[in-house]
Design an enzyme around this catalytic site. Structure first.
Site, PDB file in Angstrom:
ATOM      1  CB  SER A 186      -0.884   0.001   1.254  1.00 42.96           C
ATOM      2  OG  SER A 186      -1.454   1.279   1.478  1.00 42.96           O
ATOM      3  CE  LYS A 231      -1.352  -4.254   3.457  1.00 43.42           C
ATOM      4  NZ  LYS A 231      -1.580  -5.539   2.763  1.00 43.42           N
ATOM      5  CE1 TYR A 285      -3.357  -0.180   5.222  1.00 38.46           C
ATOM      6  CE2 TYR A 285      -3.795  -2.522   5.514  1.00 38.46           C
ATOM      7  CZ  TYR A 285      -3.543  -1.437   4.689  1.00 38.46           C
ATOM      8  OH  TYR A 285      -3.481  -1.630   3.335  1.00 38.46           O
TER       9      TYR A 285
END
Ligand code: WQD
Length: 339
Positions: free
Chosen positions: A124, A153, A149
């Site tokens: 992302s 990543k 979150y």
């Protein structure tokens, strides 16, 4: 090739599975349906003209994951599965770290055991953090993220780099998505967030179809042309095609692990997207400007040079395509996929 697609019943996963099936690949979907409905795979089969095989599995279960990889014996893996709500990750960090990291650890261990050496990973743009110069370039360092979150990543990209350095022959593409939106032009597949949508496009779509009262625009006092935030929206079909391109280039990448921005390379404002949606619907939609959402950056978009030069991939669909396809999906499926 036979491709194992984790999270293949999800929004980007399902559109990618259709693209893979259409290109003649065989696909095994591994999903636990914790954030997707089984009906999605019926729509995939309808659109692709043939089914993907299905393994229902929680990838944090290392033993079960190993059995799935052994049975599928894939040539490559596309790894979408994971939790992805930024706000929720701040409320439930341990759940996010366990799910997103353990699932990747299980998968990598199973790939190692069964000699699977090709991986495309769903990363992302959030890994660029809050200080990267715009447009974002893949070589930017240091990677950092502003949410648990996003940190899963960043951490996963680092794990993949280390594992690839220790595993001769392992090739990994890290695909950094910007803002995925849109739906299959047939209107039969699209984004179906469970609960109240966090993201702009599905929220506007639900206002348009009458499921939500009005759009709250999170601030219009940013230092941008119209005061609302700019983002790089990219059509989900372009994203799906980007995954196919990455799979087809894994063996020729300049380095064994390589990041690619998947974006359109331009910024579109909240108001521009909202106005485009109103134009497609043919009427003004109820909205109000409210306070800024904490953590939002004013503006960012992708430098798309590397994906264009090395994958031969560019986002082709326009903002109008994105809103028209989203509206067609939402009108035909006001409540999303059937339970
Ligand atoms: C876009 C713009 C909001 C909702 C997030 C994640 C990112 C990635 C993509 C996973 C912002 C505004 C939104 C609303 C609004 N996900 N907005 N009213 O925040 O750019 O990116 O999704 O990888 O990691 O951070 O997307 O759609 O939430 O917001 O005004 O009801 O729309 O303020 O400016 P975002 P978004």
């Amino acid at each position: 090739m036979r491709i194992l697609v984790t999270g293949g019943a999800g929004y980007i996963g399902s559109h990618t599975v259709v693209a893979l099936l259409e290109r003649g690949h065989d696909v095994v979907v591994a999903d636990d349906f914790s954030n997707a409905r089984p009906a999605v795979l019926d729509r995939v089969a309808e659109l692709a003209g043939r089914r993907a095989a299905l393994e229902v599995v929680d990838l944090t279960d290392a033993g079960r994951t190993d059995a799935v990889v052994a049975a599928a014996a894939p040539d490559a893996v596309v790894h979408f599965a994971g939790r992805k709500a930024v706000g929720e990750s701040a409320e439930r960090p341990l759940d996010y770290y366990r799910t997103n990291l353990d699932s990747t650890f299980s998968l990598l261990a199973a790939m190692e055991r069964h000699g699977v050496r090709r991986l495309v990973y769903s990363s992302s743009a959030t890994v660029y953090g809050d200080h990267a110069p715009v447009p974002y370039v893949e070589t930017y360092e240091p990677l950092a993220a502003a949410s648990p979150y996003g940190r899963t990543k960043v951490m996963t990209e680092q794990v993949l780099a280390d594992v690839a350095a220790a595993t001769p022959g392992l090739r990994v593409a890290l695909l950094r998505y910007f803002n995925p939106v849109g739906a299959h032009p047939s209107g039969r597949m699209g984004e179906d967030p469970q609960g109240v949508p966090n993201n702009l496009m599905p929220y506007v779509a639900q206002v348009a179809v009458g499921r939500r009262e009005r759009l709250a625009i999170f601030g219009d006092d940013y230092d941008t042309p119209d005061g609302t935030c700019l983002r790089d929206y990219v059509h989900v079909l372009d994203l799906a095609e980007g995954h196919v391109a990455a799979l087809e280039h894994l063996d020729t990448m300049a380095t064994p692990v390589r990041a690619f921005n998947l974006g359109a390379g331009r910024g579109t404002s909240v108001r521009e997207l909202f106005d485009a949606f109103c134009a497609v619907v043919g009427r003004p939609l109820p909205h109000e400007v409210v306070a800024r959402r904490p953590g939002d950056l004013p503006a960012y978009w992708a430098d798309t040079t590397r994906a264009a030069e090395e994958l031969g991939w560019r986002a082709r669909r326009t903002i109008d395509d994105m809103v028209a396809d989203t509206w067609r999906w939402q009108q035909a499926n006001p409540e999303g996929y059937p339970a």
